[in-house]
Design a protein around this motif. Structure first.
Motif, PDB file in Angstrom:
ATOM      1  N   GLU A   1      -6.848 -10.315   6.347  1.00 40.79           N
ATOM      2  CA  GLU A   1      -5.480  -9.889   6.615  1.00 40.79           C
ATOM      3  C   GLU A   1      -4.842 -10.796   7.662  1.00 40.79           C
ATOM      4  O   GLU A   1      -5.472 -11.143   8.670  1.00 40.79           O
ATOM      5  CB  GLU A   1      -5.458  -8.433   7.086  1.00 40.79           C
TER       6      GLU A   1
ATOM      7  N   THR B   1      -7.893   8.962   8.744  1.00 42.99           N
ATOM      8  CA  THR B   1      -8.407   9.145   7.391  1.00 42.99           C
ATOM      9  C   THR B   1      -9.443   8.072   7.056  1.00 42.99           C
ATOM     10  O   THR B   1      -9.234   6.884   7.333  1.00 42.99           O
ATOM     11  CB  THR B   1      -7.264   9.086   6.363  1.00 42.99           C
TER      12      THR B   1
ATOM     13  N   LYS C   1       1.264  -5.250   3.449  1.00 43.34           N
ATOM     14  CA  LYS C   1       0.277  -6.048   4.179  1.00 43.34           C
ATOM     15  C   LYS C   1       0.172  -7.406   3.508  1.00 43.34           C
ATOM     16  O   LYS C   1       0.345  -7.526   2.291  1.00 43.34           O
ATOM     17  CB  LYS C   1      -1.097  -5.359   4.166  1.00 43.34           C
TER      18      LYS C   1
ATOM     19  N   GLY D   1       0.391  -1.088  12.353  1.00 46.68           N
ATOM     20  CA  GLY D   1       1.188  -1.335  11.156  1.00 46.68           C
ATOM     21  C   GLY D   1       0.825  -0.429   9.991  1.00 46.68           C
ATOM     22  O   GLY D   1       1.591  -0.323   9.026  1.00 46.68           O
ATOM     23  N   TYR D   2      -0.346   0.168  10.043  1.00 48.46           N
ATOM     24  CA  TYR D   2      -0.740   1.087   8.978  1.00 48.46           C
ATOM     25  C   TYR D   2      -0.172   2.489   9.200  1.00 48.46           C
ATOM     26  O   TYR D   2      -0.026   3.255   8.266  1.00 48.46           O
ATOM     27  CB  TYR D   2      -2.268   1.170   8.891  1.00 48.46           C
TER      28      TYR D   2
ATOM     29  N   ARG E   1      -4.442  -3.671  14.922  1.00 39.79           N
ATOM     30  CA  ARG E   1      -4.051  -3.734  13.517  1.00 39.79           C
ATOM     31  C   ARG E   1      -3.643  -2.355  12.991  1.00 39.79           C
ATOM     32  O   ARG E   1      -2.855  -2.238  12.061  1.00 39.79           O
ATOM     33  CB  ARG E   1      -5.229  -4.291  12.717  1.00 39.79           C
TER      34      ARG E   1
ATOM     35  N   LEU F   1       0.842  -1.195   0.000  1.00 36.92           N
ATOM     36  CA  LEU F   1       0.000   0.000   0.000  1.00 36.92           C
ATOM     37  C   LEU F   1       0.876   1.244   0.000  1.00 36.92           C
ATOM     38  O   LEU F   1       1.815   1.352   0.785  1.00 36.92           O
ATOM     39  CB  LEU F   1      -0.910  -0.016   1.227  1.00 36.92           C
ATOM     40  N   GLY F   2       0.560   2.147  -0.882  1.00 37.64           N
ATOM     41  CA  GLY F   2       1.419   3.305  -1.068  1.00 37.64           C
ATOM     42  C   GLY F   2       1.644   4.089   0.212  1.00 37.64           C
ATOM     43  O   GLY F   2       2.752   4.544   0.499  1.00 37.64           O
ATOM     44  N   HIS F   3       0.596   4.265   1.011  1.00 40.78           N
ATOM     45  CA  HIS F   3       0.723   5.066   2.225  1.00 40.78           C
ATOM     46  C   HIS F   3       0.956   4.233   3.468  1.00 40.78           C
ATOM     47  O   HIS F   3       1.663   4.650   4.379  1.00 40.78           O
ATOM     48  CB  HIS F   3      -0.554   5.888   2.436  1.00 40.78           C
ATOM     49  N   PHE F   4       0.356   3.057   3.484  1.00 44.50           N
ATOM     50  CA  PHE F   4       0.221   2.349   4.760  1.00 44.50           C
ATOM     51  C   PHE F   4       1.078   1.094   4.844  1.00 44.50           C
ATOM     52  O   PHE F   4       0.884   0.270   5.728  1.00 44.50           O
ATOM     53  CB  PHE F   4      -1.252   2.030   5.004  1.00 44.50           C
ATOM     54  N   GLY F   5       2.013   0.920   3.905  1.00 38.19           N
ATOM     55  CA  GLY F   5       2.995  -0.130   4.025  1.00 38.19           C
ATOM     56  C   GLY F   5       2.572  -1.471   3.447  1.00 38.19           C
ATOM     57  O   GLY F   5       1.537  -1.611   2.801  1.00 38.19           O
TER      58      GLY F   5
ATOM     59  N   ASN G   1       4.719   8.005   4.235  1.00 42.39           N
ATOM     60  CA  ASN G   1       3.609   8.623   3.501  1.00 42.39           C
ATOM     61  C   ASN G   1       2.352   8.781   4.354  1.00 42.39           C
ATOM     62  O   ASN G   1       1.241   8.806   3.848  1.00 42.39           O
ATOM     63  CB  ASN G   1       3.302   7.815   2.243  1.00 42.39           C
TER      64      ASN G   1
ATOM     65  N   GLN H   1      -3.296  10.320   5.096  1.00 42.94           N
ATOM     66  CA  GLN H   1      -2.318   9.889   4.103  1.00 42.94           C
ATOM     67  C   GLN H   1      -1.773  11.106   3.377  1.00 42.94           C
ATOM     68  O   GLN H   1      -2.512  12.050   3.095  1.00 42.94           O
ATOM     69  CB  GLN H   1      -2.931   8.912   3.093  1.00 42.94           C
ATOM     70  N   ALA H   2      -0.458  11.076   3.119  1.00 39.24           N
ATOM     71  CA  ALA H   2       0.126  12.111   2.271  1.00 39.24           C
ATOM     72  C   ALA H   2      -0.326  11.845   0.831  1.00 39.24           C
ATOM     73  O   ALA H   2      -0.575  10.699   0.459  1.00 39.24           O
ATOM     74  CB  ALA H   2       1.648  12.065   2.373  1.00 39.24           C
ATOM     75  N   LEU H   3      -0.426  12.883   0.040  1.00 40.81           N
ATOM     76  CA  LEU H   3      -0.892  12.685  -1.328  1.00 40.81           C
ATOM     77  C   LEU H   3       0.287  12.316  -2.209  1.00 40.81           C
ATOM     78  O   LEU H   3       1.308  12.983  -2.213  1.00 40.81           O
ATOM     79  CB  LEU H   3      -1.566  13.952  -1.862  1.00 40.81           C
ATOM     80  N   SER H   4       0.137  11.207  -2.927  1.00 44.02           N
ATOM     81  CA  SER H   4       1.225  10.755  -3.791  1.00 44.02           C
ATOM     82  C   SER H   4       0.682   9.724  -4.757  1.00 44.02           C
ATOM     83  O   SER H   4      -0.402   9.204  -4.592  1.00 44.02           O
ATOM     84  CB  SER H   4       2.360  10.134  -2.963  1.00 44.02           C
TER      85      SER H   4
ATOM     86  N   ARG I   1     -11.187   0.953   4.530  1.00 43.47           N
ATOM     87  CA  ARG I   1     -11.316  -0.226   3.675  1.00 43.47           C
ATOM     88  C   ARG I   1     -10.348  -1.328   4.096  1.00 43.47           C
ATOM     89  O   ARG I   1     -10.450  -2.445   3.609  1.00 43.47           O
ATOM     90  CB  ARG I   1     -11.141   0.134   2.201  1.00 43.47           C
ATOM     91  N   PHE I   2      -9.445  -1.008   4.984  1.00 47.36           N
ATOM     92  CA  PHE I   2      -8.492  -2.021   5.458  1.00 47.36           C
ATOM     93  C   PHE I   2      -8.758  -2.458   6.896  1.00 47.36           C
ATOM     94  O   PHE I   2      -8.578  -3.611   7.241  1.00 47.36           O
ATOM     95  CB  PHE I   2      -7.062  -1.482   5.373  1.00 47.36           C
TER      96      PHE I   2
ATOM     97  N   HIS J   1      -2.395 -10.717   2.944  1.00 41.78           N
ATOM     98  CA  HIS J   1      -3.753 -11.246   3.073  1.00 41.78           C
ATOM     99  C   HIS J   1      -3.739 -12.719   2.680  1.00 41.78           C
ATOM    100  O   HIS J   1      -2.958 -13.148   1.825  1.00 41.78           O
ATOM    101  CB  HIS J   1      -4.720 -10.470   2.178  1.00 41.78           C
TER     102      HIS J   1
ATOM    103  N   ARG K   1       5.125   6.267   9.332  1.00 42.07           N
ATOM    104  CA  ARG K   1       5.366   5.858   7.945  1.00 42.07           C
ATOM    105  C   ARG K   1       5.635   7.081   7.072  1.00 42.07           C
ATOM    106  O   ARG K   1       5.045   8.148   7.285  1.00 42.07           O
ATOM    107  CB  ARG K   1       4.165   5.092   7.396  1.00 42.07           C
TER     108      ARG K   1
ATOM    109  N   GLN L   1      -9.870   6.805   4.371  1.00 45.08           N
ATOM    110  CA  GLN L   1      -9.288   5.848   3.421  1.00 45.08           C
ATOM    111  C   GLN L   1      -8.812   4.568   4.102  1.00 45.08           C
ATOM    112  O   GLN L   1      -8.691   3.523   3.471  1.00 45.08           O
ATOM    113  CB  GLN L   1      -8.101   6.487   2.692  1.00 45.08           C
ATOM    114  N   LEU L   2      -8.548   4.652   5.391  1.00 47.58           N
ATOM    115  CA  LEU L   2      -8.090   3.461   6.109  1.00 47.58           C
ATOM    116  C   LEU L   2      -9.225   2.478   6.361  1.00 47.58           C
ATOM    117  O   LEU L   2      -8.979   1.306   6.626  1.00 47.58           O
ATOM    118  CB  LEU L   2      -7.478   3.883   7.450  1.00 47.58           C
TER     119      LEU L   2
END
Lengths: 357, 92
Positions: free
Chosen positions: A72, B10, A59, B45-46, B42, A53-57, B57, B87-90, B15-16, A61, B55, B12-13
């Protein structure tokens, strides 16, 4: 299994199914997410997908029903980095390779650590013996900022033995289930190093190493500046200089039942990573590298700039079915050992890995 | 009444993993993050990498200002602080 395959891409994991000679996309998982590697179902029916994941490292599954449902599991993690430890940060950047054998799963990573799971990915342990080799600090990145393990080649009949390939760190072998490791890249030559370092086995850049399951002493390597082969279980490596067009490339596949048959996908050179003359071709040897055929039937021959990266070429257990995916989303299949190819797609996301199973 | 710093993540997290809104009496960013990880292990780690650093980003805003210490995470929290983990934008 030769009628199912997996395509790990920059934006999802695609399941392929074959009916007769036709492959089609049957399912998509993790749409939109980078899937750096997939491990098809193991003997326990569990399969794993490594996300980056680009931002969150990174993972991991797992699926126990062939990729229909995922959950996960634990992500491999490096231990606390001692203050005196020099070199790369002890931080997981990417899972670059995954293999399984007898219920054990191995994950090769950037920045160069090898992790082991004996419980289907619920827990992971860094192989400290390899990580703490003093030579590791001399490894360097090939295509990435940090070195990485892209090839894991267990020995099919000696369960304590395994080889790993590292860009850039040569090839390392354990014969005692990971307790000790030996550098075994003697014979390879690095044209990108100072002349007095060209034959240093620890700075070789094998782009991909594969082992023939039926004749496990035979290993093939597509190296940064050529093709190498070993017939003595990586004790020594011999350069193969007979491949047409170019000896530059990333991918290699070996026939599981015929060690003399292997496939390569040539690119122009490291400074121009595209097919020669804009025409995609596969080089196949059937005599152990004495000679090659260049196979083009069904592959784009005009203005084609697709690159087949390390894990973008795979052969099924039958030695006939082949899949080939490019970093610009082209996907081709062959049912006749590469004699002819059919286009599955010209517009998938960038393809990281194709695997049968 | 005791006021507490509030952590939000965020969307966006989601969904995980679960992203609870957490009120905490922690006085540093790391302490506050640990309180959120206690609610959902959990999440760690994100947000943090193998070495417990933020992290690369991921960005954290504390009362409208981007956090400055990505390693120790010692940025102070006010008792009524508002913390957003984003999240940083990238990428593309």
């Amino acid at each position: 299994m030769t009628d199912r395959a997996w395509v790990a891409t920059r934006k999802g994991l695609f399941e392929l199914r074959r009916k007769g000679s036709d492959w089609s996309i049957a399912n998509v998982s993790f749409l939109g997410e980078p899937v750096s590697m997939v491990l098809p179902p193991t003997s326990s029916s569990r399969m794993l997908a490594a996300l980056n994941l680009g931002h969150f490292g990174v993972k991991v599954h797992a699926s126990d029903d062939g990729g229909v449902n995922w959950h996960e599991v634990t992500t491999p993690a490096y231990p606390e980095q001692p203050a005196e430890a020099t070199g790369v940060a002890w931080k997981l950047v990417q899972i670059w390779s995954m293999e399984s054998r007898n219920g054990t799963i191995w994950a090769g990573t950037l920045p160069g650590g090898l992790f082991r799971s004996d419980d289907g990915g619920s827990s992971w342990k860094l192989n400290e013996a390899l990580w703490h080799k003093p030579e590791r600090t001399e490894w360097f990145g090939g295509g990435y900022d940090v070195p990485g393990i892209h090839s894991i080649a267990p020995h099919p009949t000696r369960p304590e033995e395994m080889l790993v390939g590292i860009s850039c760190g040569g090839a390392w072998v354990t014969k005692d289930d990971g307790a000790t490791w030996a550098l075994q890249a003697t014979g390879m030559r690095a044209a990108y190093m100072p002349p007095d370092q060209a034959e240093n086995p620890n700075t070789q850049d094998p782009h991909r190493i594969v082992r023939c399951p039926a004749k496990p002493d035979v290993l093939w390597t597509q190296h940064h500046n050529g093709i190498w082969k070993s017939v003595d279980d990586a004790v020594s490596w011999q350069e193969v200089t007979t491949s047409p067009l170019s000896s530059f490339g990333f991918a290699v596949a070996v026939d599981p039942s015929d060690a003399d048959t292997a496939w390569f996908v040539p690119g122009v050179a490291d400074q121009q990573r595209v097919p020669v003359a804009g025409a995609l071709a596969v080089n196949r040897t059937r005599d152990g590298g004495k000679s090659f055929e260049t196979l083009r039937k069904g592959l784009p021959q005009l203005a084609c700039y697709d690159l087949i990266y390390r894990h973008g070429l795979s052969v099924a257990p039958d030695g006939k079915q082949l899949l080939m995916g490019s970093t610009t989303g082209g996907l081709w299949a062959s049912g006749d050992a590469g004699d002819s190819w059919a286009t599955l797609s010209n517009h998938l996301p960038p393809i990281y890995a194709v695997r049968f199973g | 009444m005791v006021t507490m710093a509030r952590f939000e993540f965020t969307p966006q997290l989601r969904r995980f993993t679960e992203t609870p809104v957490v009120d905490t009496d922690a006085t540093t960013l790391r302490g506050g993050l640990e309180a959120t990880f206690a609610r959902n292990p959990r999440l760690r780690g994100y947000v943090l990498d193998d070495q417990g650093h933020l992290r690369a980003n991921v960005v954290v805003f504390i009362d409208g200002r981007r956090s400055t210490d990505r390693v120790s995470l010692n940025d102070p929290l006010r008792a009524d602080g508002k913390v957003y983990v984003l999240q940083a934008l990238s990428g593309g």
